[in-house]
Design an enzyme around this catalytic site. Structure first.
Site, mmCIF file in Angstrom:
data_model
loop_
_atom_site.group_PDB
_atom_site.id
_atom_site.type_symbol
_atom_site.label_atom_id
_atom_site.label_comp_id
_atom_site.label_asym_id
_atom_site.label_seq_id
_atom_site.Cartn_x
_atom_site.Cartn_y
_atom_site.Cartn_z
ATOM 1 N N ASN A 1 0.874 -1.173 0.000
ATOM 2 C CA ASN A 1 0.000 0.000 0.000
ATOM 3 C C ASN A 1 0.910 1.222 0.000
ATOM 4 O O ASN A 1 1.495 1.558 1.025
ATOM 5 C CB ASN A 1 -0.893 -0.033 1.249
ATOM 6 C CG ASN A 1 -1.730 1.222 1.392
ATOM 7 O OD1 ASN A 1 -1.794 2.048 0.481
ATOM 8 N ND2 ASN A 1 -2.394 1.368 2.525
ATOM 9 N N LYS B 1 0.138 4.234 -0.248
ATOM 10 C CA LYS B 1 -0.496 5.420 0.361
ATOM 11 C C LYS B 1 -0.249 6.645 -0.539
ATOM 12 O O LYS B 1 -0.194 6.492 -1.757
ATOM 13 C CB LYS B 1 -0.002 5.613 1.795
ATOM 14 C CG LYS B 1 -0.191 4.328 2.626
ATOM 15 C CD LYS B 1 0.021 4.495 4.096
ATOM 16 C CE LYS B 1 -0.193 3.154 4.799
ATOM 17 N NZ LYS B 1 -0.052 3.235 6.243
ATOM 18 N N HIS C 1 -9.481 1.182 4.843
ATOM 19 C CA HIS C 1 -8.224 1.363 5.573
ATOM 20 C C HIS C 1 -8.463 2.302 6.756
ATOM 21 O O HIS C 1 -9.247 3.242 6.654
ATOM 22 C CB HIS C 1 -7.159 1.935 4.634
ATOM 23 C CG HIS C 1 -5.786 1.889 5.224
ATOM 24 N ND1 HIS C 1 -5.360 2.806 6.159
ATOM 25 C CD2 HIS C 1 -4.772 1.008 5.055
ATOM 26 C CE1 HIS C 1 -4.127 2.484 6.523
ATOM 27 N NE2 HIS C 1 -3.748 1.405 5.873
ATOM 28 N N GLU D 1 -6.856 4.691 7.838
ATOM 29 C CA GLU D 1 -6.645 6.113 7.519
ATOM 30 C C GLU D 1 -7.867 6.701 6.824
ATOM 31 O O GLU D 1 -8.215 7.867 7.027
ATOM 32 C CB GLU D 1 -5.367 6.266 6.665
ATOM 33 C CG GLU D 1 -4.123 6.039 7.518
ATOM 34 C CD GLU D 1 -2.947 5.414 6.785
ATOM 35 O OE1 GLU D 1 -2.909 5.455 5.537
ATOM 36 O OE2 GLU D 1 -2.057 4.876 7.470
ATOM 37 N N GLU E 1 -5.245 -4.852 10.565
ATOM 38 C CA GLU E 1 -4.216 -3.845 10.809
ATOM 39 C C GLU E 1 -4.522 -3.129 12.125
ATOM 40 O O GLU E 1 -5.342 -2.207 12.140
ATOM 41 C CB GLU E 1 -4.190 -2.819 9.677
ATOM 42 C CG GLU E 1 -3.950 -3.405 8.307
ATOM 43 C CD GLU E 1 -3.358 -2.381 7.338
ATOM 44 O OE1 GLU E 1 -2.305 -2.677 6.780
ATOM 45 O OE2 GLU E 1 -3.933 -1.288 7.165
ATOM 46 N N GLY F 1 2.596 2.357 10.863
ATOM 47 C CA GLY F 1 3.557 3.452 10.708
ATOM 48 C C GLY F 1 4.243 3.857 12.003
ATOM 49 O O GLY F 1 4.878 4.900 12.071
ATOM 50 N N SER G 1 3.596 -2.015 10.442
ATOM 51 C CA SER G 1 5.040 -2.094 10.678
ATOM 52 C C SER G 1 5.639 -3.459 10.334
ATOM 53 O O SER G 1 6.581 -3.906 10.983
ATOM 54 C CB SER G 1 5.376 -1.706 12.123
ATOM 55 O OG SER G 1 4.954 -0.370 12.369
#
Ligand code: 13P
Length: 264
Positions: free
Chosen positions: A19, A21, A105, A107, A177, A183, A223
């Site tokens: 991904n 992003k 996701h 985010e 996730e 991250g 991560s």
């Protein structure tokens, strides 16, 4: 020796999906894709997917042509067309030969107001258009600390997959996730990850029956990198990874594919 049908039933090809992003211009994306193709474009032990931003997706798709690396998007609208400024649809993604789309996701949920209900609409639209959803779920740190991880994940799975048929279920890829691991460099322990993955598998069994549920790939994301991947990927219900940071360089991404291929 004839193949053992039980073994065949539970063998799931691992997926390593990148991904990207909001990273990489079109030209940068093509370079990365070419490097990935050069290293792992011919292997078929692991399903490899890259998900560039929309501006790079068509050019990256061309760079992947003739290889085994697949193309995914990071989001889409649930309608096929219309007055939805700034959005793209499933038929548009299909037209540039995308095979996968990341949906829900964290985010998107956190910064763009996506909910279980809106993710569900997108997921059904993706399936209707023969796009395979990479359906993301996961708890926040506060939810984990409050002991509600499994409850949160259960709601996300049940609401996100509402209306999906038993026949469609195996084409859905689930990505667990944990938000606190994305991250941050804080990876879930193998025990934490496997516990939730096994729980998700159990939910899928309840929703779709054992045969369909055993075919669903459940990816870990947060991560993941070459140093921690082998242990995570060796877990029974961890069928691959959805990779952020480590997918932005060919070298680490390719190492993850190699790690997935090495798991027996
Ligand atoms: P990182 O690998 O950078 O933690 O990102 C994970 C992720 O969000 C993939 O979708």
């Amino acid at each position: 020796m004839p193949p053992n049908p039980l073994f065949l039933m539970t063998t799931r090809k691992k997926i390593i999906a990148g991904n990207w992003k909001m990273n990489k211009t079109s030209a940068e994306g093509v370079t990365l894709a070419q490097d990935v193709v050069a290293a792992v474009g011919k292997q078929s032990d692991v399903e490899v997917i890259v998900c560039p931003p929309f501006t790079a997706i068509e050019a990256v798709g061309k760079a992947l042509e003739g290889s085994n690396v697949k193309l995914g998007a990071q989001n889409m609208h649930h309608e096929a067309s219309g007055a939805f400024t700034g959005e793209v649809s499933a038929p548009m993604l299909r037209a540039i030969f995308a095979t996968h789309v990341i949906l829900g996701h964290s985010e998107r949920r956190t910064y763009f107001g996506e909910t279980d209900a809106s993710v569900n609409k997108k997921l059904l639209a993706a399936l209707k258009n023969q796009l395979k959803p990479i359906f993301c779920i996961g708890e926040t740190l506060a939810e984990r600390e409050a002991g509600s991880t499994l409850k949160v994940v259960q709601t996300q799975v049940e609401k996100g997959l509402e209306g999906v048929s038993k026949e469609q279920a195996p084409t859905v890829v689930v990505a667990y996730e944990p938000v606190w691991a994305i991250g941050t460099g804080k990876v879930a322990t193998t025990e934490q990850a496997q516990e939730v993955h096994a729980f998700i598998r159990g939910l899928l069994v309840k929703l779709f029956g054992d045969a369909a549920a055993q075919k669903v790939r459940i990816l870990y994301g947060g991560s993941m990198k070459p140093s921690n991947a082998p242990e995570l990927l060796a877990q029974k219900d961890i069928d691959g990874g959805l990779i952020g940071g480590a997918a932005l360089e060919a070298r680490s991404f390719v190492e993850l594919v190699t790690a997935a291929a090495a798991v027996k």
